[in-house]
Design a protein around this motif. Sequence first.
Motif, PDB file in Angstrom:
ATOM      1  N   GLN A 137       0.848  -1.196   0.000  1.00 48.84           N
ATOM      2  CA  GLN A 137       0.000   0.000   0.000  1.00 48.84           C
ATOM      3  C   GLN A 137       0.877   1.238   0.000  1.00 48.84           C
ATOM      4  O   GLN A 137       1.856   1.322   0.731  1.00 48.84           O
ATOM      5  CB  GLN A 137      -0.900  -0.021   1.232  1.00 48.84           C
ATOM      6  N   ASP A 138       0.509   2.219  -0.839  1.00 50.92           N
ATOM      7  CA  ASP A 138       1.288   3.455  -0.893  1.00 50.92           C
ATOM      8  C   ASP A 138       0.529   4.582  -0.190  1.00 50.92           C
ATOM      9  O   ASP A 138      -0.614   4.437   0.210  1.00 50.92           O
ATOM     10  CB  ASP A 138       1.627   3.832  -2.342  1.00 50.92           C
ATOM     11  N   ARG A 139       1.190   5.731  -0.052  1.00 49.80           N
ATOM     12  CA  ARG A 139       0.611   6.859   0.674  1.00 49.80           C
ATOM     13  C   ARG A 139      -0.642   7.389  -0.012  1.00 49.80           C
ATOM     14  O   ARG A 139      -1.595   7.784   0.637  1.00 49.80           O
ATOM     15  CB  ARG A 139       1.668   7.964   0.819  1.00 49.80           C
ATOM     16  N   GLU A 140      -0.636   7.376  -1.341  1.00 48.18           N
ATOM     17  CA  GLU A 140      -1.813   7.866  -2.070  1.00 48.18           C
ATOM     18  C   GLU A 140      -3.054   7.032  -1.738  1.00 48.18           C
ATOM     19  O   GLU A 140      -4.135   7.575  -1.510  1.00 48.18           O
ATOM     20  CB  GLU A 140      -1.540   7.818  -3.574  1.00 48.18           C
ATOM     21  N   THR A 141      -2.906   5.724  -1.692  1.00 49.31           N
ATOM     22  CA  THR A 141      -4.022   4.841  -1.343  1.00 49.31           C
ATOM     23  C   THR A 141      -4.488   5.107   0.078  1.00 49.31           C
ATOM     24  O   THR A 141      -5.693   5.136   0.357  1.00 49.31           O
ATOM     25  CB  THR A 141      -3.608   3.365  -1.492  1.00 49.31           C
ATOM     26  N   THR A 142      -3.547   5.327   0.979  1.00 45.64           N
ATOM     27  CA  THR A 142      -3.895   5.624   2.368  1.00 45.64           C
ATOM     28  C   THR A 142      -4.695   6.914   2.467  1.00 45.64           C
ATOM     29  O   THR A 142      -5.713   6.974   3.164  1.00 45.64           O
ATOM     30  CB  THR A 142      -2.612   5.736   3.222  1.00 45.64           C
ATOM     31  N   ILE A 143      -4.254   7.947   1.764  1.00 42.95           N
ATOM     32  CA  ILE A 143      -4.945   9.245   1.819  1.00 42.95           C
ATOM     33  C   ILE A 143      -6.349   9.133   1.224  1.00 42.95           C
ATOM     34  O   ILE A 143      -7.319   9.635   1.789  1.00 42.95           O
ATOM     35  CB  ILE A 143      -4.115  10.323   1.096  1.00 42.95           C
ATOM     36  N   VAL A 144      -6.459   8.467   0.067  1.00 38.95           N
ATOM     37  CA  VAL A 144      -7.780   8.310  -0.569  1.00 38.95           C
ATOM     38  C   VAL A 144      -8.722   7.538   0.342  1.00 38.95           C
ATOM     39  O   VAL A 144      -9.897   7.889   0.504  1.00 38.95           O
ATOM     40  CB  VAL A 144      -7.643   7.622  -1.944  1.00 38.95           C
ATOM     41  N   SER A 145      -8.221   6.485   0.972  1.00 43.63           N
ATOM     42  CA  SER A 145      -9.046   5.689   1.883  1.00 43.63           C
ATOM     43  C   SER A 145      -9.503   6.527   3.076  1.00 43.63           C
ATOM     44  O   SER A 145     -10.675   6.485   3.466  1.00 43.63           O
ATOM     45  CB  SER A 145      -8.247   4.474   2.359  1.00 43.63           C
ATOM     46  N   ALA A 146      -8.595   7.303   3.653  1.00 40.77           N
ATOM     47  CA  ALA A 146      -8.943   8.138   4.805  1.00 40.77           C
ATOM     48  C   ALA A 146      -9.954   9.211   4.411  1.00 40.77           C
ATOM     49  O   ALA A 146     -10.908   9.479   5.152  1.00 40.77           O
ATOM     50  CB  ALA A 146      -7.684   8.777   5.390  1.00 40.77           C
ATOM     51  N   LEU A 147      -9.770   9.833   3.245  1.00 37.51           N
ATOM     52  CA  LEU A 147     -10.719  10.848   2.787  1.00 37.51           C
ATOM     53  C   LEU A 147     -12.089  10.241   2.500  1.00 37.51           C
ATOM     54  O   LEU A 147     -13.122  10.851   2.773  1.00 37.51           O
ATOM     55  CB  LEU A 147     -10.189  11.554   1.540  1.00 37.51           C
ATOM     56  N   THR A 148     -12.095   9.043   1.940  1.00 42.29           N
ATOM     57  CA  THR A 148     -13.367   8.364   1.662  1.00 42.29           C
ATOM     58  C   THR A 148     -14.125   8.092   2.952  1.00 42.29           C
ATOM     59  O   THR A 148     -15.323   8.360   3.051  1.00 42.29           O
ATOM     60  CB  THR A 148     -13.113   7.046   0.908  1.00 42.29           C
ATOM     61  N   VAL A 149     -13.416   7.579   3.949  1.00 34.56           N
ATOM     62  CA  VAL A 149     -14.063   7.308   5.240  1.00 34.56           C
ATOM     63  C   VAL A 149     -14.474   8.614   5.909  1.00 34.56           C
ATOM     64  O   VAL A 149     -15.586   8.742   6.431  1.00 34.56           O
ATOM     65  CB  VAL A 149     -13.105   6.507   6.161  1.00 34.56           C
ATOM     66  N   GLY A 150     -13.583   9.598   5.890  1.00 37.32           N
ATOM     67  CA  GLY A 150     -13.839  10.863   6.582  1.00 37.32           C
ATOM     68  C   GLY A 150     -14.954  11.690   5.978  1.00 37.32           C
ATOM     69  O   GLY A 150     -15.660  12.399   6.694  1.00 37.32           O
ATOM     70  N   THR A 151     -15.136  11.618   4.663  1.00 34.41           N
ATOM     71  CA  THR A 151     -16.196  12.402   4.031  1.00 34.41           C
ATOM     72  C   THR A 151     -17.462  11.595   3.783  1.00 34.41           C
ATOM     73  O   THR A 151     -18.537  12.169   3.629  1.00 34.41           O
ATOM     74  CB  THR A 151     -15.722  12.993   2.681  1.00 34.41           C
TER      75      THR A 151
END
Length: 196
Positions: A137-151
């Motif tokens: 897993q890369d940082r971009e996937t982590t950020i997208v996942s966190a934004l998806t959950v957060g929004t």
Amino acid sequence: MSQNPFARFARWLGLDRNPLRRRCDRVEAVVRLASVLGVMIAVVLGVVLGMRAYGDGVKAEARQAHARHPVSATLTENVSAPRLSAAGSAMGHGRAVWRAPDGTERAGTIEAIAAKRAGDVVTVWIDDRGALTQRPQDRETTIVSALTVGTGLPLGAASFLAMVVVVTRTINQRRARRVWEAQWTVVEPMWRINGR
């Protein structure tokens, strides 16, 4: 009537002391107030869950980066008929061989670009036992996942609560029209002059 936006918003939420407010108006105001509070709570929960998802993603990045390794694999057959990947490139499957971390030779079916032929070398990811695995897993996937959950939670809550407010308002307006029509049938005969 006040032009202050805060006063208008408070009036919209039913926080003023309007003596002309009917019971249905008060119900509608309570639904609006509960909806606004619900969205605020959902935003806070979304931020908390998004931060937690980001933290978990960063830990998964570190864990997978330690346990997964890129190695060179040699194709033993041409890559099969292509299909489009998410990135838009034509991908297919083919048999290949590679060396595990302990030095033993492994073989399996890998995914590669459709133009690859037998004898070509491609990079694959393996785990500590030498079995094929996904890229870490890369940082971009982590950020997208966190934004998806957060929004996702706040947007879902806002959509649902907006629908509740609209449905409540529609029901109240229909009920008010029925009451007005019933009351008009009582008043209308008194307004007629000489039976006209």
